[in-house]
Write an enzyme that holds these catalytic residues in place. Structure first.
Site, mmCIF file in Angstrom:
data_model
loop_
_atom_site.group_PDB
_atom_site.id
_atom_site.type_symbol
_atom_site.label_atom_id
_atom_site.label_comp_id
_atom_site.label_asym_id
_atom_site.label_seq_id
_atom_site.Cartn_x
_atom_site.Cartn_y
_atom_site.Cartn_z
ATOM 1 N N TRP A 192 0.874 -1.178 0.000
ATOM 2 C CA TRP A 192 0.000 0.000 0.000
ATOM 3 C C TRP A 192 0.912 1.230 0.000
ATOM 4 O O TRP A 192 1.823 1.333 0.835
ATOM 5 C CB TRP A 192 -0.882 -0.040 1.255
ATOM 6 C CG TRP A 192 -1.759 1.156 1.442
ATOM 7 C CD1 TRP A 192 -2.574 1.722 0.519
ATOM 8 C CD2 TRP A 192 -1.910 1.919 2.643
ATOM 9 N NE1 TRP A 192 -3.240 2.783 1.069
ATOM 10 C CE2 TRP A 192 -2.847 2.934 2.378
ATOM 11 C CE3 TRP A 192 -1.360 1.844 3.927
ATOM 12 C CZ2 TRP A 192 -3.246 3.869 3.331
ATOM 13 C CZ3 TRP A 192 -1.746 2.768 4.878
ATOM 14 C CH2 TRP A 192 -2.684 3.771 4.580
ATOM 15 N N ASP B 33 -0.463 -5.197 9.560
ATOM 16 C CA ASP B 33 -1.436 -4.181 9.179
ATOM 17 C C ASP B 33 -2.717 -4.936 8.817
ATOM 18 O O ASP B 33 -2.741 -5.677 7.824
ATOM 19 C CB ASP B 33 -0.900 -3.393 7.974
ATOM 20 C CG ASP B 33 -1.869 -2.304 7.523
ATOM 21 O OD1 ASP B 33 -2.974 -2.200 8.108
ATOM 22 O OD2 ASP B 33 -1.530 -1.558 6.590
ATOM 23 N N LYS C 106 -13.166 -0.311 6.276
ATOM 24 C CA LYS C 106 -13.801 -1.174 5.268
ATOM 25 C C LYS C 106 -14.833 -2.125 5.869
ATOM 26 O O LYS C 106 -15.967 -2.183 5.401
ATOM 27 C CB LYS C 106 -12.728 -1.969 4.517
ATOM 28 C CG LYS C 106 -12.168 -1.287 3.323
ATOM 29 C CD LYS C 106 -11.316 -0.070 3.620
ATOM 30 C CE LYS C 106 -10.001 -0.420 4.257
ATOM 31 N NZ LYS C 106 -9.110 0.751 4.444
HETATM 32 N N1 PLA Z 1 -3.537 -0.325 5.443
HETATM 33 C C1 PLA Z 1 -3.841 -0.799 4.229
HETATM 34 C C2 PLA Z 1 -3.155 -2.003 3.727
HETATM 35 C C3 PLA Z 1 -4.810 -0.141 3.462
HETATM 36 O O1 PLA Z 1 -5.104 -0.624 2.261
HETATM 37 C C4 PLA Z 1 -5.440 1.009 3.964
HETATM 38 C C5 PLA Z 1 -6.461 1.758 3.156
HETATM 39 C C6 PLA Z 1 -5.086 1.426 5.252
HETATM 40 C C7 PLA Z 1 -4.133 0.735 5.961
HETATM 41 C C8 PLA Z 1 -5.652 2.626 5.926
HETATM 42 O O2 PLA Z 1 -6.976 2.802 5.908
HETATM 43 P P1 PLA Z 1 -7.684 3.726 6.995
HETATM 44 O O3 PLA Z 1 -6.698 4.723 7.462
HETATM 45 O O4 PLA Z 1 -8.840 4.324 6.306
HETATM 46 O O5 PLA Z 1 -8.080 2.805 8.080
HETATM 47 N N2 PLA Z 1 -6.283 1.735 1.770
HETATM 48 C C9 PLA Z 1 -7.285 2.336 0.875
HETATM 49 C C10 PLA Z 1 -7.528 3.809 1.147
HETATM 50 C C11 PLA Z 1 -8.606 1.626 1.015
HETATM 51 C C12 PLA Z 1 -6.308 4.669 1.217
HETATM 52 O O6 PLA Z 1 -5.405 4.591 0.382
HETATM 53 O O7 PLA Z 1 -6.272 5.482 2.149
HETATM 54 C C13 PLA Z 1 -6.775 2.103 -0.545
HETATM 55 O O8 PLA Z 1 -7.497 2.466 -1.483
HETATM 56 O O9 PLA Z 1 -5.687 1.540 -0.712
#
Ligand code: PLA
Length: 520
Positions: free
Chosen positions: A248, A329, A365
């Protein structure tokens, strides 16, 4: 004596005059002194100001030096002059507020030079966020065909955002109870911290019974990861965090901002479109002893490829051998398989080995609480005593960052997870959401297989798990998806199936086939 407000009004008048007479007022000077500031100024200042309609920057700076030089004099004249302010203020009462100058004075005397060269000249334009920036671009597109498969946010079959029924029920409960909005303790809502740890490790897990988990409510997954990163920076100076390649995108930002060094371990193998397990193991082995190994608890983002239970055991072996610290995570518990327990099995496997570990959790989510910013950081320690100390330090880190966390989402989670009836309802709703994503995944695969005349094997899509599919599309191919087909996605080739409907699968398959075969 000139009062502070008279000076303020005189300076504003000066601007007003400049504005009304179409002078270049950008270079005038203002020395605002607030009402709350008890200092009275030498009359030279308002006089200078009232006469000042300065056409050039150079003159402005000259005037500034004059005024600056005059300022210290005010102390000597304190109490000696009383020129009265009533005339001046009545003249200025009809003033229009100058939108150009809204400055408030925070110090004793605050000088703001209204010049067209910004003090922020050195601040460069930041690029749009690779994930959240996609939504901004999507909003600006007027095409009827447009599809937002960028951010991982669940949509209904009608492609509308979804608020879970259990969330509405939990919110109604909150209204009925008439709960207040007092500050939470720094570590968050106690009822939330209790249920969140139980949801993760399973109620009755020895780590909970023995009070070996330090749980602190965080600003969702991101904020919880950030707290942990700050803890690493403070207590493990120089320790490296190993992150998967790819991962991510925000993981790198989080560790960079916390000044925690990181490096990557192999994870995705483009040849097999699967896990590079051997590469992963050898990179974790090669890392300096005592490194933190960041692992996606389930539904790896962006690849959708998770290790098998046997592979998790081997990963735990290597981490233990090397004295590394696992750092999970968990942003998708319940969303990968539809089962909360199955999706927490990786974390529980490590905890059962008696290892110390960190786990960041998110309810964005699985409970659809994206904007409530609710999650937690859990640190499993080898003793209750260590856990208490770690918790105290997490609180110490949180206090100057945001003081204490928001209450609304914490109460929703506490109400849902803590109430057997709502909890069961939640599980059903989550299965429905996870089920819809699985259906869309299947339909996309079927459409691609039926439409692709080149006979490419698209079965990897079915092997992936969670919200995303890692299509294997390159950056230019992903750009073609957006520019030609109005399909918004991240440039690494990831699409969020949670933002796709069955009705749009065929269109998406056409876009993918065109981009894959016709763009290189
Ligand atoms: N960790 C991972 C692996 C994630 O994919 C995301 C969210 C988070 C943490 C953090 O989410 P939160 O802070 O809202 O709890 N990833 C999303 C959104 C869904 C983003 O990038 O913020 C994504 O589209 O990858």
């Amino acid at each position: 004596m000139y009062s502070a407000s008279a000076i303020d009004k005189a300076t504003e008048f000066c601007f007003l005059l400049c504005h009304e007479t179409s002078y270049n007022y950008k270079y005038s000077i203002r020395v605002p002194v607030t009402e709350s500031n008890p200092h009275h100024c030498d009359p030279i200042i308002p006089l200078l100001l009232a006469m000042t309609i300065i056409p050039s920057k150079m003159m402005a700076s000259t005037m500034l030096s004059l005024v600056s030089a005059a300022l210290p004099l005010q102390e000597n004249h304190k109490g000696k002059m009383n020129l009265g302010s009533s005339d001046c203020s009545s003249f200025l009462r009809k003033e229009k507020r100058n939108p150009f100058m809204k400055t408030k004075s925070f110090g004793r005397i605050n000088m703001a030079i209204a010049v067209n060269t910004s003090r922020f000249e050195g601040v460069t334009m930041a690029p749009p966020d690779p994930i959240l920036g996609v939504s901004e671009a999507f909003r600006a597109d007027n095409s009827e065909m447009k599809l937002n498969l960028g951010v991982g946010a669940y949509r209904t079959e009608e492609l509308q955002p979804y608020v879970l029924n259990v969330v509405k029920k939990a919110e109604n409960l909150m209204l009925e109870r008439g709960e207040n909005k007092e500050y939470l303790p720094i570590e968050g809502l106690a009822a939330f911290n209790k249920v969140t740890a139980e949801l993760l490790f399973g109620a009755g897990n020895p780590v909970i019974e023995q009070q070996r988990v330090a749980t602190v409510q965080g600003l969702s997954g991101t904020g919880s990861l950030r707290l942990a990163a700050a803890l690493i920076e403070r207590y493990f100076p120089g320790a490296k965090v190993l992150i998967s390649s790819p991962t991510w995108g925000n993981h790198k930002n989080i560790f960079n901002d916390a000044r925690v060094p990181w490096s990557e371990y192999r994870y995705y193998d483009p040849k097999t479109v699967g896990l590079d397990f051997d590469g992963m193991i050898s990179d974790i082995k090669a890392a300096p002893e005592g490194s933190f190994v960041l692992l996606h608890g389930c539904a790896h983002n962006p690849t959708g490829i998770d290790p098998t239970p046997e592979q998790w055991e081997k990963i735990a072996d290597v981490i233990q051998e090397k004295n590394h610290i696992p750092f999970f995570d968990v942003a998708y518990q319940g969303f990968a398989s539809g089962s909360l327990d199955a999706d927490a099995s990786s974390v529980r496997l490590f905890a059962a080995r008696g290892m110390e570990l960190l786990v960041a959790q998110s309810y964005s989510k699985n409970l659809g609480l994206y904007a409530e910013r609710i999650g937690a950081i859990n640190v499993v320690c080898s003793s209750a005593d260590a856990a208490a100390r770690v918790k105290s330090q997490l609180k110490r880190i949180a206090r100057p960052m945001y003081s204490n966390p928001p209450i609304h989402g914490a109460r929703i989670v506490a109400n849902v997870v803590g109430d057997p009836a709502l909890f069961n309802e939640w599980k059903e709703e989550m299965e429905l959401m996870a089920g819809r994503i699985k259906n869309v995944r299947q339909k996309l695969f079927d459409s691609l297989s039926a439409k692709d005349k080149c006979g490419k094997d698209w079965s990897f899509i079915l092997k992936q798990i969670g919200m995303f599919s890692f299509t294997g599309l390159s950056k230019v191919q992903s750009e073609n998806m957006t520019n030609k087909w109005h399909v918004y996605m991240t440039k690494d080739g990831r699409i969020s199936l949670a933002g796709l409907s069955l009705a749009k699968c065929e269109y998406l398959a056409d876009a993918i086939i065109d981009s894959f075969h016709c763009v290189s």
